[in-house]
Every structure is written in C-alpha cells, then in structure tokens.
Motif scaffolding. Structure first.
Motif, mmCIF file in Angstrom:
data_model
loop_
_atom_site.group_PDB
_atom_site.id
_atom_site.type_symbol
_atom_site.label_atom_id
_atom_site.label_comp_id
_atom_site.label_asym_id
_atom_site.label_seq_id
_atom_site.Cartn_x
_atom_site.Cartn_y
_atom_site.Cartn_z
ATOM 1 N N GLY A 54 0.815 -1.203 0.000
ATOM 2 C CA GLY A 54 0.000 0.000 0.000
ATOM 3 C C GLY A 54 0.848 1.251 0.000
ATOM 4 N N THR A 55 0.276 2.341 -0.469
ATOM 5 C CA THR A 55 0.984 3.616 -0.561
ATOM 6 C C THR A 55 0.419 4.601 0.452
ATOM 7 O OG1 THR A 55 1.378 3.270 -2.913
ATOM 8 C CG2 THR A 55 1.622 5.510 -2.093
ATOM 9 N N ILE B 183 -3.507 7.900 5.178
ATOM 10 C CA ILE B 183 -4.210 6.665 4.846
ATOM 11 C C ILE B 183 -3.348 5.876 3.870
ATOM 12 C CG2 ILE B 183 -6.232 5.660 3.682
ATOM 13 C CD1 ILE B 183 -7.843 8.062 4.630
ATOM 14 N N ILE B 184 -3.202 4.588 4.129
ATOM 15 C CA ILE B 184 -2.465 3.719 3.218
ATOM 16 C C ILE B 184 -3.476 3.030 2.300
ATOM 17 C CG2 ILE B 184 -0.948 1.708 3.001
ATOM 18 C CD1 ILE B 184 0.200 2.402 5.727
ATOM 19 N N VAL B 185 -3.372 3.306 1.026
ATOM 20 C CA VAL B 185 -4.270 2.696 0.043
ATOM 21 C C VAL B 185 -3.549 1.500 -0.566
ATOM 22 C CG1 VAL B 185 -5.537 3.033 -2.101
ATOM 23 C CG2 VAL B 185 -5.344 4.920 -0.458
ATOM 24 N N GLY B 186 -4.116 0.314 -0.391
ATOM 25 C CA GLY B 186 -3.371 -0.851 -0.840
ATOM 26 C C GLY B 186 -4.204 -2.070 -1.150
ATOM 27 N N THR B 187 -3.493 -3.177 -1.330
ATOM 28 C CA THR B 187 -4.095 -4.448 -1.733
ATOM 29 C C THR B 187 -3.543 -5.589 -0.895
ATOM 30 O OG1 THR B 187 -4.290 -3.637 -4.004
ATOM 31 C CG2 THR B 187 -4.492 -6.008 -3.675
ATOM 32 N N LEU C 155 -5.549 1.094 5.006
ATOM 33 C CA LEU C 155 -5.165 1.104 6.409
ATOM 34 C C LEU C 155 -5.215 2.521 6.960
ATOM 35 C CD1 LEU C 155 -2.006 -1.223 6.270
ATOM 36 C CD2 LEU C 155 -4.353 -1.888 6.835
ATOM 37 N N THR C 156 -5.683 2.650 8.211
ATOM 38 C CA THR C 156 -5.703 3.933 8.901
ATOM 39 C C THR C 156 -5.131 3.762 10.294
ATOM 40 O OG1 THR C 156 -7.940 3.554 9.760
ATOM 41 C CG2 THR C 156 -7.759 4.685 7.642
#
Length: 471
Positions: free
Chosen positions: A89-90, A96-100, A112-113
C-alpha cells in the motif's frame, strides 16, 4: 491443522528493513467474498530495521509474526511467505495507506488507517451464517474460568447446560492448531458455538474454552506443544468434576484436527474420560500429514506438479533432519546446511525482495525449530491410540485436504484394533471438508464462501453416538 489460507495462523519470524514514520498500529477491514475481517499491522523499528506483527481481532489472534516489512518511496510492503500473504500500500498525505491484500493468486483491496476499528462499526455485508444461534438461548450459558495448576495459568471459557434439573453428560471441545477462541472462530464461522448449541439443546452439557494465550485465557501459546495443550484439557476435566450438574461418569472429549491428537493423550492419562470423538483427527505421523496437506492443497490450487515435487523433496529432507535431532543447536546447523545446498542447487528460488539468502534460510529454520512444529513432526498419534480403552467415534470428511480422511481413518482403525479396543465407530462422511462443511472442492478458499458452518449430517452422527454412550 496449519494451512495456507486467508488469515489462518502460521508461526513465522519477523525480518524487516528501514524504519521511518510508518511505525505504529495500522488498521484495515478485509472483505473476503462476503466476509469482513479486521486486520491490524503493528509496525515497530529496531536499530533501523522495521518489524511487524499482524492481528486478526475477529478470530481472537494477536501477534502473528510476519516475514518481511519494508517502507520505501512511501510504499509499505508486508509479507508472510508460508501463508502466501502480501500486503502492498501507498501512504498518502491524508495518513491513509491505500493498498491491496494478496493471497493464493487472489487480490482484495484494503486500506489502512491509524485509528482502531470497532467491530460494531463494520458494515454487516457478510454471508449469512444461518446455523449461528442467537440469544436468548433455550439453555443456561455461563462464562467460567478454571486453573491449570501445572502451567500456572487460568483459562477462560463457557459452560452450557440444559435448562431442566438433573445430572448431565458433558463434552469438552478441543480446538485445532493455531490460536483459537472458544468458538474456534475463523473466516466468519464459529464451529464450536454451533456444535455446543446443538448438543446442549439435545441434553448434553458442553465446555468450550479459549486456547492458552488467546482471547481471555492466560499463557504463552507460542511456547506450547500438543502435550502442553493436553494439560489444559486435563484441567478442564478437574473443573467439571466440581460442578454438581455434571454426571462424572459421562465426561467426554471432542477434538477437532489437532484436538483429535490431544483427546487420545488425555484419555490415556485420565480415568475420568468416558468416551472421545475425533473430528478430522490424525492417525499418521505429523511429517506425513504436512507432506500430504501441502501436496493436496497445492494441487487443488493449481500449483505445477514439478514445483510440488520439488517442495515435497526438500520438506521431506527437512522433516527427516528434525526427526533425527536431539540437539537444537545441531538441528539448526543441519537445517542451515541443507537449505543452503538447496539454494545453490536451485538458484531460481524466489527470495522476497530486500531479503538476503542468509535471512531467508534463517526464516525457514525458525518455522521448523519452534516447539510446536518439532513436536508435531516427530509425533506418531498411533502410539497413543493403541492405548485408548474407552469408546471412540472417528469422523472424517471425504473432501478434507488438510487431514485426508481415508488414510487417517484407516490408520486410526488399525491403531485402535492393535490395542484391542472394540468400542470403535469410524465413518467417512461424503462431500465434507476439514471444517465438516458440505463443499465442492474441499479447498480452504471455500471455507468463507460456504454459508453452512457445520453439516447437520455430522452433527447428528455425533449426537446419536454420544446418546448411545451415555444411556
């Protein structure tokens, strides 16, 4: 048994690289084919290296070690090799981590927060679990604790009792491997809650409890072996003997998977055990179980035959080293030599990015030398089964890929017969998987998608047999 499926627990060590401001707790919700599970990554820094653990709050599991953790160019990557799990995730400016979340060739979006996510806040977009009972129950349900004096720990559980007055037969539920709560909860299912509800509604008391070091029970789960867990069951028996509602002559054990290994151990030591039920219990040595499990799940998941054969060859050699070992230091040296030679002979072996070959070898060794795994690899359940004198019911699912039913039921039958036990019932149930769900393929990937938690056919087989033993 330990398997490679979404969020099932595997014992791994933690290896990491380069720590920045990514440290702390990161919380997400994993949506897996209708089931929603909270996931927590706990990221820490140690002398410039990142380390992390994973929690699965909805399964009562904490501190699952990861394999590798990196944070470079705002990208967080966490892997758990043996479970086939990878999260990438980035981190954005909004923290906030935007990922897979990836596993076994499948990808699931998961952000993820920093803030903790309460269970009540998760949307109830879950597959129905029609068998899960709802309160108020038509029987007594009491949260209890009991002490394992030998281990100096207190275990927490639930005792359910029929509402009418009298002395009741009782069973203790013994969970499979990995840290399990009293409901043996996984992937949105609560098999032990469904089983205990069914039995108690039909006149049988049930004690189920959180594994040591899990949920509300004390103890160190990671340092324990099946033999240690057996002492927890013995302590549960002693507790039940103090209860006025329990018929002391009709105390039984129901063990699922690893619990099916533990139940015969306890039956041999305790004269208070009147009968045992083995659900997907093993009759073959641990190393054979692991090899067949890897082969069957791998094949069903589409892994190439050549790769399966290669994995089986190196694993068999590693297990043989463990079985011959009497010294931890020598075991680590022998495994190091074996795996280093394997890497030299197989230079295309996929080592995670950012991990050296030395660290990769150390990781593999850590998995094999932990107390539970060493004990399991060496343990031959037939020796305990040969000594069991009480009545035994052994059930297996035809489509079980974790503990193949035909081979293990036959081994259980042979061991009990060798010991002269004639009070034995053994059945393979068609179309059922390792969790005793009616299934199509039997693969772990199906577990979450099946609405059924526990086949009524299996439930009725268990009830009918226990009723016959407790007349």
């Amino acid at each position: 048994m330990r398997i490679f499926s979404i969020l099932l627990i595997v014992l791994l060590s933690s290896i990491t690289i380069v720590a920045q401001d990514i440290t702390g707790q990161w919380n997400g919700v994993l949506k897996v084919q209708g089931t929603q599970l909270r996931v927590v990554f706990n990221v820490t820094a140690d002398n410039g290296e990142l380390k992390s653990t994973m929690d699965s709050p909805d399964q009562g599991a904490k501190g699952i070690p990861t394999t590798a953790t990196t944070f470079e160019n705002s990208t967080l990557k966490i892997t758990i090799i043996n479970a086939g799990i990878e999260y990438t995730g980035t981190l954005g400016d909004d923290n906030i981590i935007v990922g897979t979340f990836k596993q076994a060739g499948q990808s699931f979006p998961m952000n993820l927060t920093r803030g903790a996510i309460e269970k009540e806040a998760i949307e109830k977009e879950v597959i129905a679990r029609p068998q899960e009972p709802k309160k108020p129950y038509p029987y007594y349900s009491e949260d209890i604790t009991f002490e394992n004096k030998e281990a100096k720990i207190t275990l927490a559980g639930t005792l359910t009792l029929p509402k009418e007055n009298g002395l009741f037969p009782v069973v203790i539920l013994i969970s499979g491997s990995g840290p399990q709560n009293r409901d043996e909860e996984l992937l949105g299912h609560k098999p032990f809650l469904v089983l205990s509800d069914f039995l108690t509604r039909n006149g049988i008391a049930v004690l189920r409890y959180d594994d040591r070091g899990t949920a509300q029970s004390e103890g160190d789960f990671k340092a324990a072996t099946s033999a240690d867990f057996a002492t927890d069951v013995e302590s549960a028996i002693e507790y039940l003997k103090t209860r006025n509602e329990i018929n002391k002559k009709h105390i039984g054990l129901i063990g699922h998977s690893e619990g099916g290994i533990i139940a015969p151990m306890v039956a041999n030591k305790s004269k208070d055990v009147a009968f045992i039920v083995l659900l997907a219990g093993t009759g073959l040595p641990g190393d054979q179980i692991l090899l067949s499990q890897q082969r069957l799940i791998g094949k069903a998941s589409g892994v190439r035959d050549e790769l399966l054969q290669e994995n089986e060859l190196i694993n068999k050699k590693a297990f043989d080293v463990v079985k011959k070992s009497n010294s931890l230091e020598q075991l680590e040296d022998d495994l190091t030599n074996l795996l280093n030679k394997f890497l030299v002979d197989n230079p295309i072996t996929d080592i995670p990015q950012g991990m050296s070959s030395d660290d990769f070898v150390k990781l593999q060794i850590t998995q094999v030398v932990n107390p539970w795994m060493q004990y399991f690899i060496k343990y031959d359940p037939s020796l305990a089964l040969e000594k069991v004198k009480c009545p035994v019911l052994a059930l297996g699912g035809e489509k079980d890929l974790q503990v193949p039913s035909k081979e293990n039921l036959e081994a259980i039958k042979i061991a009990l017969a060798k010991g002269g036990n004639k009070k034995v019932t053994i059945k393979e149930l068609p179309n059922l998987n390792h969790l005793f769900q009616e299934s199509i393929t039997g693969t772990p990937n199906e577990y979450a998608t099946i609405e059924q938690t526990f086949s009524p056919i299996a439930l009725n087989e268990i009830l009918k047999w226990i009723k016959a033993q407790t007349k």
